[in-house]
Motif scaffolding. Sequence first.
Motif, short mmCIF file in Angstrom:
data_model
loop_
_atom_site.label_atom_id
_atom_site.label_comp_id
_atom_site.label_asym_id
_atom_site.label_seq_id
_atom_site.Cartn_x
_atom_site.Cartn_y
_atom_site.Cartn_z
N GLY A 117 40.07 41.25 43.85
CA GLY A 117 40.46 40.86 44.84
C GLY A 117 42.19 40.68 44.71
O GLY A 117 42.98 40.62 45.21
N ASP A 118 42.68 39.67 43.51
CA ASP A 118 44.14 40.00 42.73
C ASP A 118 44.57 41.53 42.77
O ASP A 118 45.98 41.17 42.98
CB ASP A 118 43.96 39.00 41.78
CG ASP A 118 43.61 37.40 41.62
OD1 ASP A 118 44.14 37.31 42.80
OD2 ASP A 118 44.27 36.41 40.88
N LEU A 158 45.69 38.68 34.77
CA LEU A 158 46.24 39.84 34.78
C LEU A 158 48.32 40.22 34.19
O LEU A 158 48.47 39.92 34.35
CB LEU A 158 46.80 39.85 36.17
CG LEU A 158 45.26 40.69 37.27
CD1 LEU A 158 44.90 40.58 38.49
CD2 LEU A 158 44.79 41.78 35.86
N VAL A 159 48.40 38.19 34.38
CA VAL A 159 50.05 38.37 34.08
C VAL A 159 50.30 38.32 32.83
O VAL A 159 51.06 38.51 32.45
CB VAL A 159 50.29 36.86 34.76
CG1 VAL A 159 51.60 35.85 33.81
CG2 VAL A 159 50.75 36.57 35.68
N TYR A 201 41.89 32.02 37.23
CA TYR A 201 41.88 32.58 35.74
C TYR A 201 42.18 34.11 35.85
O TYR A 201 42.98 34.70 35.20
CB TYR A 201 40.37 32.60 35.29
CG TYR A 201 39.92 33.33 33.87
CD1 TYR A 201 39.44 32.68 32.64
CD2 TYR A 201 39.25 34.85 34.32
CE1 TYR A 201 39.45 33.13 31.33
CE2 TYR A 201 38.64 35.46 32.78
CZ TYR A 201 38.90 34.65 31.77
OH TYR A 201 38.54 35.10 30.66
N PRO A 202 41.84 34.71 37.45
CA PRO A 202 41.72 36.68 36.88
C PRO A 202 43.78 36.04 36.88
O PRO A 202 44.45 37.40 36.32
CB PRO A 202 41.55 36.58 38.91
CG PRO A 202 40.67 35.81 38.99
CD PRO A 202 40.97 33.94 38.33
N LEU A 215 42.12 32.75 26.13
CA LEU A 215 41.50 33.37 27.67
C LEU A 215 40.12 33.35 27.59
O LEU A 215 39.08 33.53 28.14
CB LEU A 215 42.28 33.93 27.99
CG LEU A 215 42.16 33.74 29.77
CD1 LEU A 215 42.00 32.05 30.35
CD2 LEU A 215 43.18 34.50 30.82
N LEU A 216 40.01 34.57 26.93
CA LEU A 216 38.77 35.28 27.03
C LEU A 216 37.83 34.37 26.24
O LEU A 216 35.96 34.23 26.73
CB LEU A 216 38.47 36.98 26.33
CG LEU A 216 39.35 37.75 28.14
CD1 LEU A 216 39.28 39.27 26.66
CD2 LEU A 216 38.99 38.00 28.82
N THR A 217 37.78 34.12 24.83
CA THR A 217 36.62 33.90 24.12
C THR A 217 36.23 32.73 24.69
O THR A 217 35.14 32.14 24.53
CB THR A 217 37.65 33.57 22.56
OG1 THR A 217 37.45 34.46 22.11
CG2 THR A 217 36.72 32.47 22.06
N GLY A 218 36.75 31.34 25.39
CA GLY A 218 37.13 30.22 25.51
C GLY A 218 35.58 30.18 26.77
O GLY A 218 35.40 29.30 27.27
N ASP A 219 35.97 31.51 27.69
CA ASP A 219 35.11 31.61 28.47
C ASP A 219 34.33 32.27 28.59
O ASP A 219 33.30 32.70 28.89
CB ASP A 219 35.90 32.70 30.05
CG ASP A 219 35.77 32.20 31.75
OD1 ASP A 219 34.88 31.47 31.84
OD2 ASP A 219 35.91 33.53 31.86
N GLY A 220 33.59 32.91 26.92
CA GLY A 220 32.12 32.61 27.17
C GLY A 220 32.92 34.75 26.26
O GLY A 220 31.31 35.50 26.63
#
Length: 705
Positions: free
Chosen positions: A348-349, A252-253, A247-248, A296-301
């Motif tokens: 970390g990424d 970033l990509v 996910y991170p 991506l953000l909405t699907g993860d809450g």
Amino acid sequence: MARGVWGPARGAPVGALTLTALAEGIRASRGQPWGPPAPGPQPQPEPAPAAGEPGRAATAPTAGGEPLSPPPPQEPAPGAPQQTPWSSWEEGALADLAVYTAACLEEAGFVGTQATALTLSSTLEARGHRLEDQVHGLVRGLLAQVPHLAEGRPRRAALRVLSALALEHSRDVVSALLRCSPAPNRAATELWRSLSRNQRVNGQVLVQLLWALKGSAGSQLEALAATRALGEMLAVSGCVGATRGFYPHLLLVLVTQLHKLAWDAHPPDTPKVWAPSHRGPPHSHASCTVEALKALLTGDGGRMVVTCMEQAGGWRRLVGARTHLEGVLLLASALVAHADHHLRGLFGDLLPRLRSTDDAQRLTAMAFFTGLLQSRPTARLLREEVILEWLRAWQGDPEPTVRWLGLLGLGHLALNCRKVRHATTLLPALLGALSEGDPRLVDAALGALQRVLLRSRAPVRLLSVELRPRLPPLLDDARDSVRASAVGLLGTLVRRGRGGLRVGLRRPLRKLVLQSLVPLLLRQHDPSPDTAESAEWTLACCDQALPWGLLEEVGTEAHYHSPEALSRICHRLVRWYPSHVPSFLSQTQGYLRSPQSPLRLAATLLTGFLVHHSSPSHVSQDLLDSLFQDLGRLQSDPEPAVAAAARVSGQQVALLARVQPQPCGWRLLRPGRPSCLPARPPPVYSDSRFQHCSLPGRWGCSGPG
């Protein structure tokens, strides 16, 4: 059969051929030898077999999903095609079954479509690893045929074909779909969403799309197709859970891709001349990337992250070449506030990307790194000494953007660092940045200094000494944002040191306040609303720290332009600080030459009242002469209010000059005896204290109507 992607139609009707005859026809159409042609007429095709019917589809699976045993070898009948060995026959039959099924899907009303599609999906699940050569053709066929299928089980069966194929050949399926659907269409959307709903394959497909996006640096069309596919898949409820583990990296990509798109549309090294066409990358590509990020953000809450970005204009900033990094900072702040469960992974990424040779990756990572320092738990993942060393190293970079990000990071670190000595070591870099020419750097340094002052053990005395020669020039800076930030920093410094000011301590801070008093009074009429409001707040802080009792007068003068309130302010300042009157008048004189009419008017009124309340012994004749000349020039000012006020203030200067000891060569008035002169009348200006100054009128704009 209708002519389509599979080539010319066969001679027999769809579904009327056995699998072996179909394979023979396909190989014959491809020019592949199958055996000697049979003399005489060909046998009539038989009715289409049902799925799993014995003797009709040799490779059809049983109820348990395993393929049936191959038939025993037999001698070929005269005129019949020779049989190939079993292994090649099985591969050819499976491949031909895939092609045959996809071709059958074109006939939505065909009664065997459902059974044939179910047969193929089951066969692919069992033998999919043998169909690499047929993947691209099958995907193209599905993309062309699925829109013509009826809703219900036939269409679901066809989508199962794609999912079964992607289970073993996700890379080939993703590549084929991206090549076959570069432009948006309903069929491709349906295929991507069907893959997204299948939890057995959606993770593999998302990984392949991520790698396709990273490897499409030279192909805008492929990058656009991959981004659009990511958006379609992530929009399906529950699919974001398949991104666990990367996910991170995916976040970033996508953000880095926006940076590259913005640079391609308007490189940052071009002159800053903006036109409506220079607001960002093409709408289609940028909007697809932004929508993928939102999904991506909405699907993860992270719905609050999306909302915060919309309210702050973050999405618009992300697609701009010169505002992209500001959008990244806003996104990082929103993640810190509302989605902190991914901060460790992001942090970390980011670390390897800070040393990347790709400017877009490196700058985006730097902006994310700077924003994530607002989170105290995240900042503590590294030792403070390491973070401080990096941020200070950025200050030596020749790129102003890198220095700006470093200053922002120093500000966040100043608020969160646990050791006082680390906060003190930040000051040389921050104070040195106040002389930068880029307003972003000066704003960042002023903001970082404010954060240093918000610490429990802030170095108030040290900053008072260091800022005394540096801060007053910034109060009159030509850049609106710098003026507002400098005035706000002074207010914060006064609030932190008000305890010592009340008991007579903080001598350097008291000098700084008196040195900045006239600019603060006049900046209440600054054309910049931010500067005007900040000046009013700072004067209120000064009134509390140095108990002047002028809070009501300051507010009245700021909002109503009341000459009476300004007169009371000047009367008390002259009485309390008589030795500073020449400095007050000299500072005011500089604003008489301001190109902004609100400041000229305010300076003219302030000059008149200061002169009226001053004693003759406090003002030199040279200063009065200079003031009289400047006010004389203002009497022909194009602004009528300024000209009228200049005449009144000039009279006050002339009256004070009458009671001065007259040297030789005084040219203003004839010398006379001060004791014989009457008391000086107060200046009378146009009074508007009961007319509230609305924002349009206050800032020099005409109001509605």
